[in-house]
Motif scaffolding. Structure first.
Motif, PDB file in Angstrom:
ATOM      1  N   ARG A  35      91.621  44.744  63.417  1.00  0.00           N
ATOM      2  CA  ARG A  35      91.559  44.460  62.007  1.00  0.00           C
ATOM      3  C   ARG A  35      92.815  43.715  61.183  1.00  0.00           C
ATOM      4  O   ARG A  35      92.556  42.748  62.177  1.00  0.00           O
ATOM      5  CB  ARG A  35      92.738  45.848  60.956  1.00  0.00           C
ATOM      6  N   THR A  36      91.958  43.029  60.104  1.00  0.00           N
ATOM      7  CA  THR A  36      92.108  41.555  60.079  1.00  0.00           C
ATOM      8  C   THR A  36      93.598  41.695  59.453  1.00  0.00           C
ATOM      9  O   THR A  36      93.443  43.114  59.109  1.00  0.00           O
ATOM     10  CB  THR A  36      91.108  40.705  58.525  1.00  0.00           C
ATOM     11  N   GLN A  37      93.912  41.048  58.245  1.00  0.00           N
ATOM     12  CA  GLN A  37      95.351  41.241  57.799  1.00  0.00           C
ATOM     13  C   GLN A  37      95.381  42.226  56.576  1.00  0.00           C
ATOM     14  O   GLN A  37      96.524  42.211  55.834  1.00  0.00           O
ATOM     15  CB  GLN A  37      96.103  39.115  57.404  1.00  0.00           C
ATOM     16  N   SER A  38      94.116  41.915  55.806  1.00  0.00           N
ATOM     17  CA  SER A  38      93.234  42.492  54.661  1.00  0.00           C
ATOM     18  C   SER A  38      93.128  43.287  55.147  1.00  0.00           C
ATOM     19  O   SER A  38      92.758  44.356  54.246  1.00  0.00           O
ATOM     20  CB  SER A  38      92.237  41.472  53.961  1.00  0.00           C
ATOM     21  N   GLY A  39      93.287  44.554  56.283  1.00  0.00           N
ATOM     22  CA  GLY A  39      92.881  45.774  56.777  1.00  0.00           C
ATOM     23  C   GLY A  39      91.286  45.843  56.655  1.00  0.00           C
ATOM     24  O   GLY A  39      90.458  46.876  57.357  1.00  0.00           O
ATOM     25  N   TYR A  40      90.295  44.595  56.775  1.00  0.00           N
ATOM     26  CA  TYR A  40      88.877  44.888  57.307  1.00  0.00           C
ATOM     27  C   TYR A  40      89.038  45.157  58.846  1.00  0.00           C
ATOM     28  O   TYR A  40      89.714  44.305  59.270  1.00  0.00           O
ATOM     29  CB  TYR A  40      88.323  43.260  56.449  1.00  0.00           C
ATOM     30  N   ARG A  41      87.615  45.685  59.083  1.00  0.00           N
ATOM     31  CA  ARG A  41      87.677  45.618  60.721  1.00  0.00           C
ATOM     32  C   ARG A  41      87.621  44.468  60.980  1.00  0.00           C
ATOM     33  O   ARG A  41      85.911  44.506  60.611  1.00  0.00           O
ATOM     34  CB  ARG A  41      86.191  47.272  60.884  1.00  0.00           C
ATOM     35  N   GLN A  42      87.439  44.510  62.398  1.00  0.00           N
ATOM     36  CA  GLN A  42      86.752  43.240  63.120  1.00  0.00           C
ATOM     37  C   GLN A  42      86.116  44.128  64.193  1.00  0.00           C
ATOM     38  O   GLN A  42      86.953  44.661  65.211  1.00  0.00           O
ATOM     39  CB  GLN A  42      87.539  41.850  63.656  1.00  0.00           C
ATOM     40  N   PHE A  43      85.129  44.123  64.514  1.00  0.00           N
ATOM     41  CA  PHE A  43      84.058  44.369  65.949  1.00  0.00           C
ATOM     42  C   PHE A  43      83.435  43.090  66.286  1.00  0.00           C
ATOM     43  O   PHE A  43      83.882  41.808  66.723  1.00  0.00           O
ATOM     44  CB  PHE A  43      82.963  45.047  65.488  1.00  0.00           C
ATOM     45  N   THR A  44      84.200  43.612  68.187  1.00  0.00           N
ATOM     46  CA  THR A  44      84.361  42.749  69.087  1.00  0.00           C
ATOM     47  C   THR A  44      82.652  43.002  69.905  1.00  0.00           C
ATOM     48  O   THR A  44      81.986  44.206  69.462  1.00  0.00           O
ATOM     49  CB  THR A  44      85.498  42.035  70.402  1.00  0.00           C
ATOM     50  N   ALA A  45      82.741  41.600  70.458  1.00  0.00           N
ATOM     51  CA  ALA A  45      80.732  42.352  71.703  1.00  0.00           C
ATOM     52  C   ALA A  45      80.784  43.566  72.254  1.00  0.00           C
ATOM     53  O   ALA A  45      80.067  44.820  72.608  1.00  0.00           O
ATOM     54  CB  ALA A  45      80.484  41.134  72.716  1.00  0.00           C
ATOM     55  N   ALA A  46      81.995  43.954  72.802  1.00  0.00           N
ATOM     56  CA  ALA A  46      82.079  45.227  74.175  1.00  0.00           C
ATOM     57  C   ALA A  46      82.642  46.824  72.568  1.00  0.00           C
ATOM     58  O   ALA A  46      81.936  47.385  73.387  1.00  0.00           O
ATOM     59  CB  ALA A  46      83.811  44.289  73.899  1.00  0.00           C
ATOM     60  N   ASP A  47      82.538  45.983  71.657  1.00  0.00           N
ATOM     61  CA  ASP A  47      82.982  47.223  71.290  1.00  0.00           C
ATOM     62  C   ASP A  47      81.467  47.406  70.158  1.00  0.00           C
ATOM     63  O   ASP A  47      81.242  48.659  70.484  1.00  0.00           O
ATOM     64  CB  ASP A  47      83.821  46.643  69.715  1.00  0.00           C
ATOM     65  N   VAL A  48      80.762  46.938  70.204  1.00  0.00           N
ATOM     66  CA  VAL A  48      79.615  46.994  69.903  1.00  0.00           C
ATOM     67  C   VAL A  48      78.900  47.436  71.346  1.00  0.00           C
ATOM     68  O   VAL A  48      77.644  48.698  70.800  1.00  0.00           O
ATOM     69  CB  VAL A  48      78.549  45.372  69.436  1.00  0.00           C
ATOM     70  N   ALA A  49      78.860  47.169  72.192  1.00  0.00           N
ATOM     71  CA  ALA A  49      78.080  47.695  73.458  1.00  0.00           C
ATOM     72  C   ALA A  49      79.022  49.378  73.490  1.00  0.00           C
ATOM     73  O   ALA A  49      77.796  49.987  74.030  1.00  0.00           O
ATOM     74  CB  ALA A  49      78.648  47.057  74.265  1.00  0.00           C
TER      75      ALA A  49
END
Length: 231
Positions: A35-49
């Motif tokens: 999560r960003t400081q604003s609460g938005y989701r942040q996905f990595t390449a591993a998450d997408v996999a």
């Protein structure tokens, strides 16, 4: 990546995936984006996999989310191969291509005329009339048939080679209707909720329950056949 960027990556391979579905998978513990400081989701390449593996396991291998999560958890602990490695599908009995959980969610959209159905299924009009009479095949409101009607007709045609007639299969129709009625009772309250995530949850629940229903039916038939054979 944002959830929108993840959706764009996945939709080429999984056209039915939505932002609500990704959020639902997160709520079930299948993926844990940062999560960003604003609460938005942040996905990595591993998450997408991981998401790609989950969606493929549902579509291709007919696995419920509980089983998929167990596989992912085990993979995280290093006790099984990496989640990206395809696993064997369930051994389900079917005529034609093996079904996936997505098959329970929506119609394929392909519409067949009566002539097309007869040709593809290899049956004649009298047999089709019997199939309709006993509820094994049902035309849509516009009089067209779907792909499942072809598979049903082919299956019954093969069964007739052993002396089984469509009238003998009314119990199959009645049993299927009872199973659908039970699933409907369970998921209808979810579909009535206005929360978009509830709709995704209802879709997921009905697919998994349908998969379990097919598996249970297969196991019960197997047990019964063993009794018939005296083993």
């Amino acid at each position: 990546m944002s959830i929108g960027a993840v959706l764009a990556q996945l939709r080429a391979e999984f056209p039915d995936v939505t932002i609500s579905k990704i959020r639902f998978l997160e709520s079930e513990g299948l993926v844990s984006p940062g999560r960003t400081q604003s609460g938005y989701r942040q996905f990595t390449a591993a998450d997408v996999a991981r998401l790609r593996y989950v969606l493929a396991a549902q579509r291709d291998h007919y696995l419920p989310l509980k089983v998929i999560k167990e596989q992912l958890d085990a993979a995280d602990e290093g006790t099984v191969p990496d989640p990206g490695v395809p696993r064997p599908p369930r051994q389900l009995v079917s005529v034609g291509a093996p079904p996936s959980a997505e098959d329970f969610a929506a119609d394929t959209g392909n519409r067949l005329t009566q002539e097309q159905l007869l040709e593809r299924a290899g049956i004649d009009k009298p047999m089709l009339a019997e199939l309709e009479q006993y509820g094994l095949i049902r035309a849509g409101a516009a009089g067209f048939f779907d792909e499942e009607a072809v598979i049903v007709a082919r299956t019954v045609r093969k069964m007739t080679e052993y002396g089984i007639e469509p009238r003998h299969l009314r119990a199959f129709r009645a049993s299927a209707d009872r199973e659908v009625g039970l699933l409907e009772q369970i998921v209808t309250p979810l579909y009535r909720q206005r929360d978009p995530d509830s709709r995704a949850r209802a879709d997921e629940v009905v697919r998994e329950l349908a998969a379990l229903s097919v598996s249970l039916h297969t196991l019960l038939v197997k047990a019964g056949i063993r009794e018939v054979g005296g083993s």
